[in-house]
Design a protein around this motif. Structure first.
Motif, PDB file in Angstrom:
ATOM      1  N   GLU A  39       0.808  -1.215   0.000  1.00  0.00           N
ATOM      2  CA  GLU A  39       0.000   0.000   0.000  1.00  0.00           C
ATOM      3  C   GLU A  39       0.849   1.278   0.000  1.00  0.00           C
ATOM      4  OE1 GLU A  39      -3.274   2.080  -0.657  1.00  0.00           O
ATOM      5  OE2 GLU A  39      -3.175  -0.096  -0.638  1.00  0.00           O
ATOM      6  N   PRO A  40       1.921   1.373   0.812  1.00  0.00           N
ATOM      7  CA  PRO A  40       2.747   2.596   0.755  1.00  0.00           C
ATOM      8  C   PRO A  40       3.366   2.819  -0.627  1.00  0.00           C
ATOM      9  CG  PRO A  40       3.193   1.405   2.772  1.00  0.00           C
ATOM     10  CD  PRO A  40       2.340   0.500   1.921  1.00  0.00           C
ATOM     11  N   LEU A  41       3.801   1.760  -1.284  1.00  0.00           N
ATOM     12  CA  LEU A  41       4.373   1.892  -2.632  1.00  0.00           C
ATOM     13  C   LEU A  41       3.315   2.384  -3.613  1.00  0.00           C
ATOM     14  CD1 LEU A  41       6.538   1.435  -4.845  1.00  0.00           C
ATOM     15  CD2 LEU A  41       5.638  -0.898  -5.038  1.00  0.00           C
ATOM     16  N   LEU A  42       2.128   1.796  -3.554  1.00  0.00           N
ATOM     17  CA  LEU A  42       1.063   2.217  -4.466  1.00  0.00           C
ATOM     18  C   LEU A  42       0.679   3.665  -4.210  1.00  0.00           C
ATOM     19  CD1 LEU A  42      -1.079  -1.040  -4.408  1.00  0.00           C
ATOM     20  CD2 LEU A  42       0.565  -0.302  -6.143  1.00  0.00           C
ATOM     21  N   LEU A  43       0.645   4.059  -2.941  1.00  0.00           N
ATOM     22  CA  LEU A  43       0.343   5.450  -2.606  1.00  0.00           C
ATOM     23  C   LEU A  43       1.403   6.382  -3.180  1.00  0.00           C
ATOM     24  CD1 LEU A  43      -1.553   7.333  -1.073  1.00  0.00           C
ATOM     25  CD2 LEU A  43      -0.227   6.862   0.983  1.00  0.00           C
ATOM     26  N   LEU A  44       2.675   5.992  -3.075  1.00  0.00           N
ATOM     27  CA  LEU A  44       3.767   6.780  -3.644  1.00  0.00           C
ATOM     28  C   LEU A  44       3.569   6.964  -5.144  1.00  0.00           C
ATOM     29  CD1 LEU A  44       6.754   7.973  -3.388  1.00  0.00           C
ATOM     30  CD2 LEU A  44       7.492   5.669  -4.014  1.00  0.00           C
ATOM     31  N   LEU A  45       3.262   5.877  -5.846  1.00  0.00           N
ATOM     32  CA  LEU A  45       3.084   5.950  -7.300  1.00  0.00           C
ATOM     33  C   LEU A  45       1.846   6.762  -7.676  1.00  0.00           C
ATOM     34  CD1 LEU A  45       3.970   2.267  -8.219  1.00  0.00           C
ATOM     35  CD2 LEU A  45       5.448   4.284  -8.375  1.00  0.00           C
ATOM     36  N   GLU A  46       0.754   6.572  -6.938  1.00  0.00           N
ATOM     37  CA  GLU A  46      -0.473   7.311  -7.234  1.00  0.00           C
ATOM     38  C   GLU A  46      -0.274   8.816  -7.077  1.00  0.00           C
ATOM     39  OE1 GLU A  46      -3.278   5.599  -4.532  1.00  0.00           O
ATOM     40  OE2 GLU A  46      -3.652   3.872  -5.844  1.00  0.00           O
ATOM     41  N   ARG A  47       0.604   9.216  -6.181  1.00  0.00           N
ATOM     42  CA  ARG A  47       0.852  10.638  -5.938  1.00  0.00           C
ATOM     43  C   ARG A  47       1.945  11.185  -6.850  1.00  0.00           C
ATOM     44  NH1 ARG A  47      -1.653  12.464  -1.095  1.00  0.00           N
ATOM     45  NH2 ARG A  47      -0.196  14.192  -0.986  1.00  0.00           N
ATOM     46  N   GLY A  48       2.373  10.373  -7.824  1.00  0.00           N
ATOM     47  CA  GLY A  48       3.336  10.839  -8.811  1.00  0.00           C
ATOM     48  C   GLY A  48       4.789  10.670  -8.415  1.00  0.00           C
ATOM     49  N   GLY A  49       5.043   9.926  -7.355  1.00  0.00           N
ATOM     50  CA  GLY A  49       6.408   9.727  -6.889  1.00  0.00           C
ATOM     51  C   GLY A  49       7.068   8.516  -7.525  1.00  0.00           C
ATOM     52  N   GLY A  50       8.305   8.339  -7.202  1.00  0.00           N
ATOM     53  CA  GLY A  50       9.076   7.199  -7.673  1.00  0.00           C
ATOM     54  C   GLY A  50      10.295   7.051  -6.791  1.00  0.00           C
ATOM     55  N   PHE A  51      11.111   6.064  -7.087  1.00  0.00           N
ATOM     56  CA  PHE A  51      12.334   5.877  -6.330  1.00  0.00           C
ATOM     57  C   PHE A  51      13.348   5.165  -7.193  1.00  0.00           C
ATOM     58  CE2 PHE A  51      10.244   1.840  -5.696  1.00  0.00           C
ATOM     59  CZ  PHE A  51      11.280   0.914  -5.690  1.00  0.00           C
ATOM     60  N   ARG A  52      14.578   5.194  -6.727  1.00  0.00           N
ATOM     61  CA  ARG A  52      15.629   4.398  -7.334  1.00  0.00           C
ATOM     62  C   ARG A  52      16.603   4.018  -6.244  1.00  0.00           C
ATOM     63  NH1 ARG A  52      20.290   7.037 -10.399  1.00  0.00           N
ATOM     64  NH2 ARG A  52      20.913   8.680  -9.016  1.00  0.00           N
ATOM     65  N   ILE A  53      17.339   2.957  -6.478  1.00  0.00           N
ATOM     66  CA  ILE A  53      18.341   2.503  -5.527  1.00  0.00           C
ATOM     67  C   ILE A  53      19.697   2.738  -6.158  1.00  0.00           C
ATOM     68  CG2 ILE A  53      19.253   0.506  -4.295  1.00  0.00           C
ATOM     69  CD1 ILE A  53      16.360  -0.543  -4.228  1.00  0.00           C
ATOM     70  N   HIS A  54      20.540   3.459  -5.414  1.00  0.00           N
ATOM     71  CA  HIS A  54      21.841   3.836  -5.955  1.00  0.00           C
ATOM     72  C   HIS A  54      22.852   3.921  -4.815  1.00  0.00           C
ATOM     73  CE1 HIS A  54      24.652   5.717  -8.696  1.00  0.00           C
ATOM     74  NE2 HIS A  54      24.826   6.703  -7.838  1.00  0.00           N
TER      75      HIS A  54
END
Length: 115
Positions: free
Chosen positions: A58-73
């Motif tokens: 659910e937190p990931l889907l909420l992030l995506l629904e709000r236009g966010g994203g992430f990357r691992i670096h």
């Protein structure tokens, strides 16, 4: 949990189509596809692991629904303007949960000028 279960191919296609540039980031693609696989299991995860309610994606889907994203670096998870050290599951479980209710997220977006 059940290797015979798969997400609806139309949902997976829609996910790829709608995700845009963020979907080119491998960890994000893997996480989003995993969320669809989890959903395809129906109530099975809740029956076997009731402590995982609400849905762990659910937190990931909420992030995506709000236009966010992430990357691992370089050992960090980069969430827009914030970098967090990428830790083990045990280390993350020891941390207190962060508030992700709509009011809190709206206030963070407003402070950044997104809403």
């Amino acid at each position: 949990m059940d290797p015979t279960k798969e997400p609806d191919p139309a949902q997976l296609e829609e996910l790829v189509r709608s995700a845009g540039v963020y979907f080119t980031v491998e960890p994000l693609r893997w996480a989003a596809e995993s969320a669809l696989y989890w959903a395809a299991l129906g109530d099975l995860p809740k029956q076997r692991f009731p402590e995982l309610d609400p849905d762990p994606y659910e937190p990931l889907l909420l992030l995506l629904e709000r236009g966010g994203g992430f990357r691992i670096h370089s050992g960090f998870m980069e969430l827009e303007y914030v970098s967090l050290p990428y830790r083990s599951v045990a280390e993350r479980a020891e941390q207190p949960p962060m508030a992700i209710d709509e009011a809190t997220l709206d206030a963070l977006d407003a402070a950044r000028g997104d809403r």
